[in-house]
Write a protein that holds these residues in place. Structure first.
Motif, PDB file in Angstrom:
ATOM      1  N   LYS A  14      33.277  -9.052 -60.640  1.00 41.47           N
ATOM      2  CA  LYS A  14      32.812  -8.787 -61.385  1.00 41.47           C
ATOM      3  C   LYS A  14      30.957  -8.402 -62.327  1.00 41.47           C
ATOM      4  O   LYS A  14      30.724  -8.098 -63.938  1.00 41.47           O
ATOM      5  N   ARG A  15      30.283  -8.009 -61.557  1.00 39.57           N
ATOM      6  CA  ARG A  15      28.670  -7.362 -61.157  1.00 39.57           C
ATOM      7  C   ARG A  15      28.683  -6.298 -61.237  1.00 39.57           C
ATOM      8  O   ARG A  15      27.904  -5.549 -61.587  1.00 39.57           O
ATOM      9  N   GLU A  16      30.021  -5.176 -59.946  1.00 40.79           N
ATOM     10  CA  GLU A  16      29.471  -4.053 -60.361  1.00 40.79           C
ATOM     11  C   GLU A  16      28.177  -3.995 -59.867  1.00 40.79           C
ATOM     12  O   GLU A  16      27.337  -2.794 -59.646  1.00 40.79           O
ATOM     13  N   HIS A  17      27.252  -5.101 -58.419  1.00 42.95           N
ATOM     14  CA  HIS A  17      26.116  -4.626 -58.151  1.00 42.95           C
ATOM     15  C   HIS A  17      26.662  -5.715 -57.024  1.00 42.95           C
ATOM     16  O   HIS A  17      26.668  -6.479 -57.549  1.00 42.95           O
ATOM     17  N   VAL A  18      26.616  -5.049 -55.301  1.00 47.86           N
ATOM     18  CA  VAL A  18      26.258  -5.289 -54.226  1.00 47.86           C
ATOM     19  C   VAL A  18      24.916  -6.237 -54.434  1.00 47.86           C
ATOM     20  O   VAL A  18      25.603  -8.058 -53.706  1.00 47.86           O
ATOM     21  N   THR A  19      24.511  -6.275 -54.415  1.00 46.48           N
ATOM     22  CA  THR A  19      23.237  -7.097 -54.383  1.00 46.48           C
ATOM     23  C   THR A  19      23.056  -8.128 -55.205  1.00 46.48           C
ATOM     24  O   THR A  19      22.802  -9.628 -54.694  1.00 46.48           O
ATOM     25  N   GLU A  20      23.715  -7.706 -56.791  1.00 44.96           N
ATOM     26  CA  GLU A  20      23.713  -9.001 -57.853  1.00 44.96           C
ATOM     27  C   GLU A  20      24.800 -10.078 -57.506  1.00 44.96           C
ATOM     28  O   GLU A  20      24.573 -11.471 -57.444  1.00 44.96           O
ATOM     29  N   ALA A  21      25.994 -10.057 -57.163  1.00 46.21           N
ATOM     30  CA  ALA A  21      26.516 -10.439 -56.272  1.00 46.21           C
ATOM     31  C   ALA A  21      26.341 -11.134 -55.112  1.00 46.21           C
ATOM     32  O   ALA A  21      26.461 -12.216 -55.296  1.00 46.21           O
ATOM     33  N   ILE A  49      34.685   2.554 -55.755  1.00 51.48           N
ATOM     34  CA  ILE A  49      33.902   3.741 -55.681  1.00 51.48           C
ATOM     35  C   ILE A  49      32.341   3.804 -55.785  1.00 51.48           C
ATOM     36  O   ILE A  49      31.774   2.915 -56.195  1.00 51.48           O
ATOM     37  N   ARG A  50      31.477   3.902 -54.144  1.00 49.69           N
ATOM     38  CA  ARG A  50      30.093   3.992 -54.985  1.00 49.69           C
ATOM     39  C   ARG A  50      29.350   4.609 -55.764  1.00 49.69           C
ATOM     40  O   ARG A  50      29.639   6.372 -55.821  1.00 49.69           O
ATOM     41  N   GLU A  51      28.706   3.868 -56.652  1.00 52.33           N
ATOM     42  CA  GLU A  51      27.756   5.020 -57.637  1.00 52.33           C
ATOM     43  C   GLU A  51      26.265   4.399 -57.618  1.00 52.33           C
ATOM     44  O   GLU A  51      25.799   3.907 -58.236  1.00 52.33           O
ATOM     45  N   GLY A  52      25.578   5.836 -56.016  1.00 44.99           N
ATOM     46  CA  GLY A  52      23.995   5.136 -55.803  1.00 44.99           C
ATOM     47  C   GLY A  52      23.748   3.814 -55.398  1.00 44.99           C
ATOM     48  O   GLY A  52      24.991   3.204 -55.063  1.00 44.99           O
ATOM     49  N   ARG A  53      23.563   3.309 -56.811  1.00 44.36           N
ATOM     50  CA  ARG A  53      23.747   1.480 -55.915  1.00 44.36           C
ATOM     51  C   ARG A  53      24.772   0.491 -56.443  1.00 44.36           C
ATOM     52  O   ARG A  53      24.857  -0.741 -56.821  1.00 44.36           O
ATOM     53  N   ASN A  54      25.180   0.933 -57.262  1.00 44.81           N
ATOM     54  CA  ASN A  54      26.104   0.207 -58.889  1.00 44.81           C
ATOM     55  C   ASN A  54      27.698   0.737 -57.791  1.00 44.81           C
ATOM     56  O   ASN A  54      27.978   1.250 -56.701  1.00 44.81           O
TER      57      ASN A  54
END
Length: 301
Positions: A14-21, A49-54
């Motif tokens: 949903k957030r496309e970001h591990v830290t935000e999740a 797929i890892r794209e930097g921090r996203n």
């Protein structure tokens, strides 16, 4: 595969970001990363797929997400069903509704229902005509208030609660503002304020004008009833509007006039899914709605 892994996966998707999740889940980032790693290892595919921090879903990840969303709906529904069978007086009802029923019809019925069942909770979401039908079919809503009541939809059952007249809303400066009633043909040269194309209320008005051989000249469009009323109040055009939306009073500097020849109306009712049974609390409210408007109709007669 664990339920927690699925929940973490869906939040990251949903957030496309591990830290935000992780922040949304109130857990450490490392815990989310570990569960996603374990899930991918168990499935034998990369879900992201890892794209930097996203991160972004892979094709197989998108397919997996769609299946998990359906699975979580089934799990949530099972939990709700068990809870409500234990105590249907404390359940939650998810209702979709259009803007035309937001200011009076929906609040009035919920208030009356909660006078009797004050511990029942409601989750409310506004939507367009097609969104409400699709939401009931897909399980996003338990039911939806809607107008007009659909007759050709095979996956929902509709019950008409009342018939709502469509009336003209004119600025006080309009030449017909003092008329006791008007013919729709008298508005042929006026500028209309309507919903955008694709909205059912616009279709009702355009079709009524079409029966008399003209297309309304649309000067402004608004996506909700209040914006349309505001534009008419500002003298920027006239509109045809469900009478129920004016029950709490008219916008300043406007007048409501019945439309004759032809009379324009819509049915207003409730739709429920055909392919899912109603949970106990939802059934309770559904039966209340039918009784409430039946009594109201008898009183008005």
């Amino acid at each position: 595969m664990e339920l927690r892994q699925i929940q973490y996966f869906m939040e990251v998707a949903k957030r496309e970001h591990v830290t935000e999740a992780a922040m949304a889940l109130h857990v450490a980032q490392s815990a989310v990363s570990r569960q996603i790693f374990n899930l991918e290892k168990e499935l034998g595919v990369n879900l992201f797929i890892r794209e930097g921090r996203n991160v972004k879903l892979t094709m197989i990840g998108q397919m997996f997400l769609e299946h998990m969303e359906q699975a979580m709906k089934v799990i949530d529904e099972a939990q709700r069903e068990i809870e409500e069978y234990l105590d249907p007086m404390k359940g939650t009802i998810r209702i979709g509704f259009p803007s035309s029923l937001a200011s009076y019809t929906l609040p009035t019925t919920i208030s009356a229902f909660r006078d009797r069942y004050h511990q029942v909770k409601f989750q409310l979401k506004q939507g367009s005509y097609n969104e409400l039908i699709e939401g009931v079919i897909n399980g996003d809503f338990d039911m939806a208030l809607i107008g007009p009541v659909p007759k050709q939809e095979k996956k929902v059952a509709g019950t008409t609660l009342f018939t709502d007249n469509i009336v003209a809303l004119l600025p006080l400066s309009h030449p017909l503002a003092d008329s006791p009633s008007i013919k729709l043909s008298q508005l042929r040269e006026d500028s209309f304020v309507l919903f955008p194309k694709g909205f059912i209320l616009r279709d009702i008005i355009v079709n009524a004008c079409g029966q008399l051989g003209f297309q309304p000249k649309v000067s402004f469009e608004g996506e909700d009833i209040d914006s349309i009323k505001g534009l008419v109040s500002a003298g920027l055009g006239i509109t045809l509007i469900p009478e129920i939306t004016l029950v709490d009073g008219l916008p300043r500097s406007t007048v409501k006039i019945p439309v004759m020849e032809p009379e324009v109306s819509r049915t207003v009712g409730v739709i429920i899914p055909i392919e899912r049974k109603l949970l106990p609390t939802v059934r309770l409210f559904y039966e209340f709605l039918k009784d409430f408007f039946s009594i109201l109709d008898q009183y008005q007669r």
